[in-house]
Scaffold this motif. Structure first.
Motif, PDB file in Angstrom:
ATOM      1  N   LEU A  76       0.810  -1.214   0.000  1.00 25.60           N
ATOM      2  CA  LEU A  76       0.000   0.000   0.000  1.00 25.60           C
ATOM      3  C   LEU A  76       0.851   1.276   0.000  1.00 25.60           C
ATOM      4  N   VAL A  77       2.174   1.104  -0.120  1.00 27.49           N
ATOM      5  CA  VAL A  77       3.065   2.248  -0.293  1.00 27.49           C
ATOM      6  C   VAL A  77       3.382   2.328  -1.786  1.00 27.49           C
ATOM      7  N   LEU A  78       2.922   3.407  -2.387  1.00 29.00           N
ATOM      8  CA  LEU A  78       3.001   3.563  -3.839  1.00 29.00           C
ATOM      9  C   LEU A  78       4.118   4.526  -4.221  1.00 29.00           C
ATOM     10  N   GLN A  79       4.844   4.179  -5.287  1.00 29.62           N
ATOM     11  CA  GLN A  79       5.851   5.080  -5.826  1.00 29.62           C
ATOM     12  C   GLN A  79       5.245   5.775  -7.035  1.00 29.62           C
ATOM     13  N   VAL A  80       5.147   7.088  -6.954  1.00 28.15           N
ATOM     14  CA  VAL A  80       4.531   7.868  -8.028  1.00 28.15           C
ATOM     15  C   VAL A  80       5.565   8.853  -8.561  1.00 28.15           C
ATOM     16  N   PRO A  81       5.804   8.831  -9.880  1.00 22.99           N
ATOM     17  CA  PRO A  81       6.740   9.804 -10.451  1.00 22.99           C
ATOM     18  C   PRO A  81       6.262  11.229 -10.175  1.00 22.99           C
ATOM     19  N   ILE A  90       2.216  20.442  -4.451  1.00 20.87           N
ATOM     20  CA  ILE A  90       3.584  20.254  -3.982  1.00 20.87           C
ATOM     21  C   ILE A  90       3.584  19.157  -2.911  1.00 20.87           C
ATOM     22  N   PRO A  91       4.244  18.032  -3.204  1.00 25.69           N
ATOM     23  CA  PRO A  91       4.271  16.950  -2.208  1.00 25.69           C
ATOM     24  C   PRO A  91       5.175  17.309  -1.030  1.00 25.69           C
ATOM     25  N   GLU A  92       4.600  17.278   0.170  1.00 30.91           N
ATOM     26  CA  GLU A  92       5.338  17.527   1.401  1.00 30.91           C
ATOM     27  C   GLU A  92       5.069  16.373   2.351  1.00 30.91           C
ATOM     28  N   ILE A  93       6.095  15.902   3.027  1.00 31.20           N
ATOM     29  CA  ILE A  93       5.949  14.759   3.940  1.00 31.20           C
ATOM     30  C   ILE A  93       4.845  15.048   4.950  1.00 31.20           C
ATOM     31  N   GLY A  94       3.927  14.095   5.097  1.00 33.19           N
ATOM     32  CA  GLY A  94       2.805  14.205   6.021  1.00 33.19           C
ATOM     33  C   GLY A  94       1.539  14.753   5.383  1.00 33.19           C
ATOM     34  N   THR A 109      -1.012   9.413   2.306  1.00 37.86           N
ATOM     35  CA  THR A 109      -0.147  10.349   3.005  1.00 37.86           C
ATOM     36  C   THR A 109       1.210  10.354   2.317  1.00 37.86           C
ATOM     37  N   VAL A 110       1.750  11.535   2.060  1.00 38.14           N
ATOM     38  CA  VAL A 110       3.089  11.633   1.475  1.00 38.14           C
ATOM     39  C   VAL A 110       4.086  11.153   2.527  1.00 38.14           C
ATOM     40  N   ALA A 111       4.768  10.040   2.224  1.00 33.77           N
ATOM     41  CA  ALA A 111       5.687   9.430   3.180  1.00 33.77           C
ATOM     42  C   ALA A 111       7.133   9.841   2.937  1.00 33.77           C
ATOM     43  N   GLU A 112       7.483  10.061   1.671  1.00 36.30           N
ATOM     44  CA  GLU A 112       8.859  10.413   1.333  1.00 36.30           C
ATOM     45  C   GLU A 112       8.848  11.144   0.001  1.00 36.30           C
ATOM     46  N   VAL A 113       9.723  12.135  -0.132  1.00 39.79           N
ATOM     47  CA  VAL A 113       9.842  12.894  -1.372  1.00 39.79           C
ATOM     48  C   VAL A 113      11.280  12.772  -1.862  1.00 39.79           C
ATOM     49  N   ARG A 114      11.429  12.235  -3.066  1.00 38.74           N
ATOM     50  CA  ARG A 114      12.753  12.114  -3.689  1.00 38.74           C
ATOM     51  C   ARG A 114      12.781  13.021  -4.915  1.00 38.74           C
ATOM     52  N   ASP A 115      13.932  13.109  -5.537  1.00 33.49           N
ATOM     53  CA  ASP A 115      14.057  13.976  -6.706  1.00 33.49           C
ATOM     54  C   ASP A 115      13.071  13.609  -7.816  1.00 33.49           C
ATOM     55  N   ASP A 116      12.917  12.318  -8.080  1.00 31.46           N
ATOM     56  CA  ASP A 116      12.116  11.888  -9.224  1.00 31.46           C
ATOM     57  C   ASP A 116      10.827  11.145  -8.864  1.00 31.46           C
ATOM     58  N   VAL A 117      10.683  10.763  -7.594  1.00 30.77           N
ATOM     59  CA  VAL A 117       9.536   9.952  -7.191  1.00 30.77           C
ATOM     60  C   VAL A 117       9.057  10.369  -5.797  1.00 30.77           C
ATOM     61  N   VAL A 118       7.763  10.166  -5.564  1.00 31.18           N
ATOM     62  CA  VAL A 118       7.159  10.446  -4.267  1.00 31.18           C
ATOM     63  C   VAL A 118       6.550   9.143  -3.761  1.00 31.18           C
ATOM     64  N   LEU A 119       6.807   8.810  -2.492  1.00 34.32           N
ATOM     65  CA  LEU A 119       6.201   7.621  -1.889  1.00 34.32           C
ATOM     66  C   LEU A 119       4.917   8.044  -1.186  1.00 34.32           C
ATOM     67  N   LEU A 120       3.813   7.418  -1.584  1.00 33.06           N
ATOM     68  CA  LEU A 120       2.500   7.697  -1.018  1.00 33.06           C
ATOM     69  C   LEU A 120       2.035   6.473  -0.239  1.00 33.06           C
ATOM     70  N   ASP A 121       1.662   6.676   1.001  1.00 28.58           N
ATOM     71  CA  ASP A 121       1.244   5.578   1.873  1.00 28.58           C
ATOM     72  C   ASP A 121      -0.276   5.558   1.980  1.00 28.58           C
ATOM     73  N   ALA A 122      -0.886   4.471   1.497  1.00 30.93           N
ATOM     74  CA  ALA A 122      -2.337   4.327   1.534  1.00 30.93           C
ATOM     75  C   ALA A 122      -2.811   3.539   2.757  1.00 30.93           C
ATOM     76  N   ASN A 123      -1.890   3.153   3.645  1.00 30.62           N
ATOM     77  CA  ASN A 123      -2.280   2.492   4.887  1.00 30.62           C
ATOM     78  C   ASN A 123      -3.030   3.479   5.771  1.00 30.62           C
ATOM     79  N   HIS A 124      -3.926   2.959   6.609  1.00 27.03           N
ATOM     80  CA  HIS A 124      -4.580   3.793   7.618  1.00 27.03           C
ATOM     81  C   HIS A 124      -3.497   4.351   8.532  1.00 27.03           C
TER      82      HIS A 124
END
Length: 141
Positions: A76-81, A90-94, A109-124
């Motif tokens: 449920l943690v998605l990597q989105v370009p 603008i993706p910001e952690i949290g 929830t935005v879990a991590e922001v990298r240069d090319d990808v954003v990790l989005l957490d769909a867990n409760h």
């Protein structure tokens, strides 16, 4: 005096805390939570915690993640370009965002922001966490 059982509509005051004592939810200052026992309206551990109580009873229940919101699931943690984010978002952690898979809309929830990808957490938000509830049964309807 009657004990709360499956099928009863109950009214409960509660305070929910995490292992570190952080309060994540409470009915304090609000009306008690009203629900019908055994119908899946609340998490399983909360339902079980209220069962057997009588009006006026107080109880503290510790609910393992499996009986609350389940374990956090890696799938449920998605990597989105970053290129797929709409202009002006603008993706910001949290930060909470809404996504759609074409059929369902869900919050991530935005879990991590990298240069090319954003990790989005769909867990409760409470997935993987043990929860403690202080319960007071107000009445059985």
């Amino acid at each position: 005096m009657a004990e709360a059982k499956s099928g009863d509509t109950v009214r409960v005051h509660y305070t929910g805390t995490l292992d570190d004592g952080t309060v994540f939810d409470s009915s304090e200052g609000r009306e008690p939570l009203e629900f019908t026992l055994g119908t899946g309206q609340v998490i399983a551990g909360f339902d079980h915690g209220v069962t057997g109580m009588q009006p006026g009873d107080e109880r503290t229940v510790v609910i393992p993640a499996a009986d609350a919101y389940g374990e956090a699931r890696e799938e449920l943690v998605l990597q989105v370009p970053r290129s797929q984010f709409p202009e002006g978002v603008i993706p910001e952690i949290g930060r909470k965002l809404q996504m759609s898979d074409g059929q369902n809309t869900f919050v991530v929830t935005v879990a991590e922001v990298r240069d090319d990808v954003v990790l989005l957490d769909a867990n409760h938000d409470l997935a993987g966490k043990q929860l403690t509830f202080r319960l007071t049964l107000v009445d059985i309807g």
